[in-house]
Design a protein around this motif. Structure first.
Motif, PDB file in Angstrom:
ATOM      1  N   LYS A  74      -3.242   3.554  -2.695  1.00 23.23           N
ATOM      2  CA  LYS A  74      -3.374   2.583  -3.665  1.00 23.23           C
ATOM      3  C   LYS A  74      -2.616   1.087  -3.354  1.00 23.23           C
ATOM      4  O   LYS A  74      -1.403   1.458  -2.800  1.00 23.23           O
ATOM      5  CB  LYS A  74      -3.000   2.973  -4.996  1.00 23.23           C
TER       6      LYS A  74
ATOM      7  N   GLU B 244      -0.854  -2.066  -4.790  1.00 24.57           N
ATOM      8  CA  GLU B 244      -0.480  -2.501  -6.109  1.00 24.57           C
ATOM      9  C   GLU B 244       0.774  -3.340  -5.876  1.00 24.57           C
ATOM     10  O   GLU B 244       1.655  -3.101  -5.307  1.00 24.57           O
ATOM     11  CB  GLU B 244      -0.024  -1.564  -7.222  1.00 24.57           C
TER      12      GLU B 244
ATOM     13  N   THR C 121       0.823  -1.035   0.094  1.00 18.39           N
ATOM     14  CA  THR C 121       0.090  -0.090   0.106  1.00 18.39           C
ATOM     15  C   THR C 121       0.934   1.334   0.030  1.00 18.39           C
ATOM     16  O   THR C 121       2.049   1.360   0.693  1.00 18.39           O
ATOM     17  CB  THR C 121      -0.764   0.000   1.171  1.00 18.39           C
TER      18      THR C 121
ATOM     19  N   CYS D 204       5.331   3.746  -6.367  1.00 15.95           N
ATOM     20  CA  CYS D 204       4.009   3.913  -6.501  1.00 15.95           C
ATOM     21  C   CYS D 204       3.816   4.670  -7.945  1.00 15.95           C
ATOM     22  O   CYS D 204       4.631   5.415  -8.225  1.00 15.95           O
ATOM     23  CB  CYS D 204       3.182   4.582  -5.515  1.00 15.95           C
TER      24      CYS D 204
ATOM     25  N   CYS E 266       1.576   6.810  -8.165  1.00 13.67           N
ATOM     26  CA  CYS E 266       1.361   8.145  -7.964  1.00 13.67           C
ATOM     27  C   CYS E 266       2.866   9.164  -8.022  1.00 13.67           C
ATOM     28  O   CYS E 266       2.578  10.266  -7.835  1.00 13.67           O
ATOM     29  CB  CYS E 266       0.682   8.424  -6.957  1.00 13.67           C
TER      30      CYS E 266
END
Length: 103
Positions: free
Chosen positions: A64, A66, A58, A78, A80
């Protein structure tokens, strides 16, 4: 050495040894948690148990989850744009879960 042994020299009583190891680990963590709770209570603090599921997958920035965010054992990246040491990211997630549990 592994209880399973090797191809040339397979282990004996592997299931029994595995069960014993599980029992030892279970008792060790139970005893540790009891001592930790006692010490915290003595010093006016408390232990908060959180579910560690997906804390390493996380993103602590956007939330998110993944599998692809774990580039390797040590790196978390991430989609992001957030990146950090994987253990640091997981620790932040655990801290946030504990804060949410404590109200």
């Amino acid at each position: 050495r592994s209880a399973k042994g090797s191809l040339d020299n397979p282990g004996k009583n592997v299931a029994a040894k595995s069960g014993l190891n599980r029992a030892i680990l279970r008792e060790g963590w139970y005893m540790f948690s009891q001592i930790l709770e006692w010490e915290c209570k003595k010093h006016g603090s408390r232990v908060i148990y959180v579910n560690p599921r997906n804390t390493s997958l996380t993103c602590s920035s956007c939330g998110k989850v993944e599998k692809s965010s774990r580039k390797n054992q040590a790196r978390f990246e991430c989609s992001c744009g957030f990146s950090a040491n994987a253990d640091t990211n997981a620790a932040i997630n655990i801290k946030n879960l504990a804060a949410a549990c404590s109200g």
